[in-house]
Motif scaffolding. Structure first.
Motif, mmCIF file in Angstrom:
data_model
loop_
_atom_site.group_PDB
_atom_site.id
_atom_site.type_symbol
_atom_site.label_atom_id
_atom_site.label_comp_id
_atom_site.label_asym_id
_atom_site.label_seq_id
_atom_site.Cartn_x
_atom_site.Cartn_y
_atom_site.Cartn_z
ATOM 1 N N GLN A 112 -47.381 -53.389 80.454
ATOM 2 C CA GLN A 112 -47.119 -52.801 81.708
ATOM 3 C C GLN A 112 -46.454 -53.644 82.828
ATOM 4 O O GLN A 112 -45.936 -53.768 84.053
ATOM 5 N N SER B 83 -47.864 -47.121 87.613
ATOM 6 C CA SER B 83 -47.023 -47.833 88.005
ATOM 7 C C SER B 83 -47.540 -47.644 89.251
ATOM 8 O O SER B 83 -48.233 -48.477 89.641
ATOM 9 N N HIS C 11 -42.098 -52.155 89.229
ATOM 10 C CA HIS C 11 -41.948 -50.622 89.822
ATOM 11 C C HIS C 11 -40.820 -50.447 90.266
ATOM 12 O O HIS C 11 -40.487 -49.323 90.524
ATOM 13 N N SER D 47 -42.601 -50.269 79.522
ATOM 14 C CA SER D 47 -43.178 -50.416 80.786
ATOM 15 C C SER D 47 -44.942 -49.800 80.316
ATOM 16 O O SER D 47 -45.736 -50.306 80.416
#
Length: 261
Positions: free
Chosen positions: A152, A187, A157, A148
């Motif tokens: 990203q 996040s 999430h 992550s």
């Protein structure tokens, strides 16, 4: 291709093999006895697994390995479904096949499948492959967090939130857990940046709720590992909450600030 009968046979034998074991959580799951028909089924699948692992090691490209892992995983899916069903009934044994398929599922990003396997492996304290030298809980937390942080958009999430719930109460080095909190902080910050007050799933606290969650996770990451690299995150989140004003901040900016020196 595995026939429908063979898939059914694998699933049933996996279920029976798991049911033959006592519920050992939270102690480590026992090894399977290999001198029984059920144990021989497992042993044969382990041979196939190790052949697969050798084949994967011959593929230099990590990207090229993932479609191959998906195909390989289909071979073991019936067995794993039986193992998971036995786990739902509170029974489990050590299972190298399931744990390697967990590793693969993370690699090819089938998150729902990966989290199902992770939940079983963590619940019954299955051992990680020797080369990972970590518990399954630590491996899942650290590797998904790293993915992550590096990419990203790679990890949804909700997956990060579910991983945090899965590892709750499980011992691991503080820096490993800090990575997961750092990934969650960023996040939540991205969700704050993309906040739409008209969205059906908008949190009751509005944008401030996301910022406060991000700040909590950043502070926790810093608390666990002061070198994790979240000092600037903390400063920017505190600043963003102050800009929203006291009525919108939801108390997040009023907490004791982390040491950001």
């Amino acid at each position: 291709m595995v026939s429908a009968f063979r898939r059914h046979q694998m699933r049933v034998r996996a279920l029976q093999s798991g049911a033959a074991q006592p519920d050992t959580a939270p102690a480590a799951a026992p090894e399977r006895a290999l001198d029984t028909p059920l144990g021989q089924e497992y042993a044969a699948l382990r041979v196939a697994l190790h052949d697969n692992l050798r084949s994967l090691s011959d593929i230099a490209s990590i990207e090229a390995r993932n479609p191959v892992k998906i195909e390989m995983a289909r071979t073991f899916a019936p067995w794993i479904e039986g193992v998971l069903q036995a786990g739902e009934e509170g029974q489990a044994a050590q299972d190298e096949i399931l744990v390697w398929n967990l590793v693969w599922a993370i690699d090819y990003r089938d998150w729902e499948y990966a989290l199902r396997l992770a939940a079983h492996a963590i619940r019954f304290n299955l051992a990680s492959p020797e080369r990972y030298n970590r518990t399954v809980a630590c491996f899942v937390a650290e590797d998904i967090a790293k993915l992550s942080l590096d990419q990203q958009e790679a990890v949804p999430h909700d997956v990060l939130c579910r991983v945090l719930s899965l590892i709750e109460g499980h011992d691991m080095p503080d820096p490993a857990k800090a990575k997961l909190h750092k990934a969650l902080a960023r996040s939540f910050a991205r969700r704050a940046d993309a906040f739409d007050p008209a969205a059906d799933n908008a949190p009751a606290g509005g944008k401030a709720a996301y910022l406060a969650e991000a700040l909590d996770h950043a502070r926790r990451a810093h608390q666990l590992d002061s070198s994790i690299g979240v000092k600037s995150d903390i400063r920017s989140l505190e600043k963003a909450l102050r800009k929203l004003g006291p009525d919108e901040a939801g108390g997040g900016a009023g907490e004791d600030e982390a040491d950001t020196e």
